[in-house]
Motif scaffolding. Sequence first.
Motif, PDB file in Angstrom:
ATOM      1  N   GLU A  67       0.825  -1.219   0.000  1.00 25.30           N
ATOM      2  CA  GLU A  67       0.000   0.000   0.000  1.00 25.30           C
ATOM      3  C   GLU A  67       0.849   1.254   0.000  1.00 25.30           C
ATOM      4  O   GLU A  67       0.542   2.232  -0.672  1.00 25.30           O
ATOM      5  N   VAL A  68       1.950   1.231   0.749  1.00 18.75           N
ATOM      6  CA  VAL A  68       2.849   2.381   0.838  1.00 18.75           C
ATOM      7  C   VAL A  68       3.604   2.573  -0.475  1.00 18.75           C
ATOM      8  O   VAL A  68       3.786   3.697  -0.944  1.00 18.75           O
ATOM      9  N   LEU A  69       4.029   1.465  -1.090  1.00 14.59           N
ATOM     10  CA  LEU A  69       4.892   1.538  -2.268  1.00 14.59           C
ATOM     11  C   LEU A  69       4.139   1.795  -3.572  1.00 14.59           C
ATOM     12  O   LEU A  69       4.696   2.372  -4.501  1.00 14.59           O
ATOM     13  N   LEU A  70       2.890   1.371  -3.641  1.00 22.48           N
ATOM     14  CA  LEU A  70       2.164   1.527  -4.902  1.00 22.48           C
ATOM     15  C   LEU A  70       1.859   2.989  -5.196  1.00 22.48           C
ATOM     16  O   LEU A  70       1.912   3.419  -6.327  1.00 22.48           O
ATOM     17  N   GLY A  71       1.546   3.760  -4.172  1.00 22.56           N
ATOM     18  CA  GLY A  71       1.285   5.173  -4.390  1.00 22.56           C
ATOM     19  C   GLY A  71       0.217   5.403  -5.438  1.00 22.56           C
ATOM     20  O   GLY A  71      -0.791   4.696  -5.508  1.00 22.56           O
ATOM     21  N   HIS A  72       0.462   6.402  -6.288  1.00 22.50           N
ATOM     22  CA  HIS A  72      -0.510   6.798  -7.312  1.00 22.50           C
ATOM     23  C   HIS A  72      -0.621   5.738  -8.407  1.00 22.50           C
ATOM     24  O   HIS A  72      -1.708   5.359  -8.826  1.00 22.50           O
ATOM     25  N   GLU A  73       0.532   5.284  -8.892  1.00 24.89           N
ATOM     26  CA  GLU A  73       0.588   4.215  -9.883  1.00 24.89           C
ATOM     27  C   GLU A  73       1.984   3.618  -9.864  1.00 24.89           C
ATOM     28  O   GLU A  73       2.899   4.173  -9.269  1.00 24.89           O
ATOM     29  N   ALA A  74       2.159   2.477 -10.519  1.00 24.52           N
ATOM     30  CA  ALA A  74       3.473   1.819 -10.466  1.00 24.52           C
ATOM     31  C   ALA A  74       3.600   0.759 -11.547  1.00 24.52           C
ATOM     32  O   ALA A  74       2.612   0.219 -12.036  1.00 24.52           O
ATOM     33  N   TRP A  75       4.855   0.472 -11.885  1.00 24.08           N
ATOM     34  CA  TRP A  75       5.222  -0.707 -12.663  1.00 24.08           C
ATOM     35  C   TRP A  75       5.980  -1.635 -11.734  1.00 24.08           C
ATOM     36  O   TRP A  75       6.821  -1.194 -10.951  1.00 24.08           O
ATOM     37  N   LEU A  76       5.728  -2.920 -11.842  1.00 27.79           N
ATOM     38  CA  LEU A  76       6.479  -3.942 -11.116  1.00 27.79           C
ATOM     39  C   LEU A  76       7.061  -4.892 -12.147  1.00 27.79           C
ATOM     40  O   LEU A  76       6.353  -5.320 -13.070  1.00 27.79           O
ATOM     41  N   TYR A  77       8.348  -5.226 -11.991  1.00 23.06           N
ATOM     42  CA  TYR A  77       8.983  -6.130 -12.934  1.00 23.06           C
ATOM     43  C   TYR A  77      10.238  -6.719 -12.317  1.00 23.06           C
ATOM     44  O   TYR A  77      10.714  -6.271 -11.273  1.00 23.06           O
ATOM     45  N   GLU A  78      10.760  -7.732 -12.983  1.00 27.16           N
ATOM     46  CA  GLU A  78      12.009  -8.377 -12.572  1.00 27.16           C
ATOM     47  C   GLU A  78      13.111  -7.897 -13.506  1.00 27.16           C
ATOM     48  O   GLU A  78      12.888  -7.729 -14.708  1.00 27.16           O
ATOM     49  N   LEU A  79      14.308  -7.659 -12.964  1.00 26.17           N
ATOM     50  CA  LEU A  79      15.394  -7.113 -13.781  1.00 26.17           C
ATOM     51  C   LEU A  79      15.652  -7.922 -15.046  1.00 26.17           C
ATOM     52  O   LEU A  79      15.823  -7.367 -16.119  1.00 26.17           O
ATOM     53  N   ASP A  80      15.722  -9.243 -14.921  1.00 24.83           N
ATOM     54  CA  ASP A  80      16.051 -10.080 -16.076  1.00 24.83           C
ATOM     55  C   ASP A  80      14.820 -10.757 -16.683  1.00 24.83           C
ATOM     56  O   ASP A  80      14.954 -11.594 -17.563  1.00 24.83           O
ATOM     57  N   GLY A  81      13.648 -10.417 -16.218  1.00 22.88           N
ATOM     58  CA  GLY A  81      12.443 -11.089 -16.704  1.00 22.88           C
ATOM     59  C   GLY A  81      11.709 -10.267 -17.731  1.00 22.88           C
ATOM     60  O   GLY A  81      12.013  -9.104 -17.979  1.00 22.88           O
TER      61      GLY A  81
ATOM     62  N   TRP B 270       8.187 -10.308 -17.664  1.00 24.66           N
ATOM     63  CA  TRP B 270       6.846 -10.028 -17.152  1.00 24.66           C
ATOM     64  C   TRP B 270       6.748  -8.603 -16.619  1.00 24.66           C
ATOM     65  O   TRP B 270       7.737  -7.974 -16.282  1.00 24.66           O
ATOM     66  N   LEU B 271       5.513  -8.124 -16.568  1.00 22.99           N
ATOM     67  CA  LEU B 271       5.264  -6.758 -16.103  1.00 22.99           C
ATOM     68  C   LEU B 271       3.880  -6.669 -15.469  1.00 22.99           C
ATOM     69  O   LEU B 271       2.926  -7.260 -15.973  1.00 22.99           O
ATOM     70  N   ILE B 272       3.811  -5.943 -14.367  1.00 19.22           N
ATOM     71  CA  ILE B 272       2.525  -5.586 -13.763  1.00 19.22           C
ATOM     72  C   ILE B 272       2.448  -4.061 -13.772  1.00 19.22           C
ATOM     73  O   ILE B 272       3.385  -3.395 -13.358  1.00 19.22           O
ATOM     74  N   GLU B 273       1.332  -3.547 -14.258  1.00 20.29           N
ATOM     75  CA  GLU B 273       1.126  -2.100 -14.237  1.00 20.29           C
ATOM     76  C   GLU B 273      -0.095  -1.779 -13.390  1.00 20.29           C
ATOM     77  O   GLU B 273      -1.192  -2.284 -13.625  1.00 20.29           O
ATOM     78  N   VAL B 274       0.116  -0.939 -12.377  1.00 24.95           N
ATOM     79  CA  VAL B 274      -0.986  -0.437 -11.548  1.00 24.95           C
ATOM     80  C   VAL B 274      -1.236   0.987 -12.020  1.00 24.95           C
ATOM     81  O   VAL B 274      -0.406   1.870 -11.811  1.00 24.95           O
ATOM     82  N   TYR B 275      -2.346   1.190 -12.701  1.00 19.90           N
ATOM     83  CA  TYR B 275      -2.618   2.483 -13.328  1.00 19.90           C
ATOM     84  C   TYR B 275      -3.496   3.335 -12.418  1.00 19.90           C
ATOM     85  O   TYR B 275      -4.351   2.822 -11.695  1.00 19.90           O
ATOM     86  N   HIS B 276      -3.296   4.650 -12.475  1.00 13.11           N
ATOM     87  CA  HIS B 276      -3.986   5.547 -11.537  1.00 13.11           C
ATOM     88  C   HIS B 276      -5.508   5.534 -11.689  1.00 13.11           C
ATOM     89  O   HIS B 276      -6.223   5.883 -10.757  1.00 13.11           O
ATOM     90  N   GLU B 277      -6.009   5.118 -12.846  1.00 16.71           N
ATOM     91  CA  GLU B 277      -7.461   5.076 -13.024  1.00 16.71           C
ATOM     92  C   GLU B 277      -8.089   3.825 -12.420  1.00 16.71           C
ATOM     93  O   GLU B 277      -9.308   3.663 -12.441  1.00 16.71           O
TER      94      GLU B 277
END
Length: 198
Positions: free
Chosen positions: A148-162, A164-171
């Motif tokens: 909850e603290v890290l996601l903030g307004h929006e965020a991308w989550l990914y692995e350096l060598d991977g 895959w991608l997760i996008e948390v969009y502000h909408e």
Amino acid sequence: MTSQTDDSQPVAASRERYHTLRGKRAELLRNQAEATARTQRRQDEDAFRRAQGAALEDAGIVYQLLWPADGSAKGPLGTYPIGFASVHWPLVPDVMSDFAQGAERVPVVARALTELGVAPATAIVVDSCLGGTPRIMLAAQDFLTCAEVLLGHEAWLYELDGSWLIEVYHEGTVSYARRPGSAELAGDAWRKPIREPR
């Protein structure tokens, strides 16, 4: 007989002085810009540590800061098609999306990590996509502790060598995928027309 004055030496000396002074000015401006950037980074890091960093440290979580200006952990920018402040998801194969806002986003992101096969100990990058904010690398399980603290307004989550991608969009959309799709459409290349092979 008329004698001519040779002005070439003073002119050459004047040019040399001009170029020397111009070089010194450029170096001074460069040094000032670097000093300003260092000061700004210290301020940005202090701001992060007072807010999100404090929450991570209170929870005993080990993390690493990655600064965009260093060119580290660029994440999806070079592999996924990027639209306006978001991934252009219609061009990404097998994308999955869900709608969640506020605290509801955390279980959705946790499910996405599970469906993507991300092990709890995997080091992931959390990119808040905000200028002046560092990217944070930490274990997936630790991320979920303070999501909850890290996601903030929006965020991308990914692995350096991977891939895959997760996008948390502000909408309120949480989108994720295992692979970015065609390399020729990465970044903003998808905006340019692709020539048909002859």
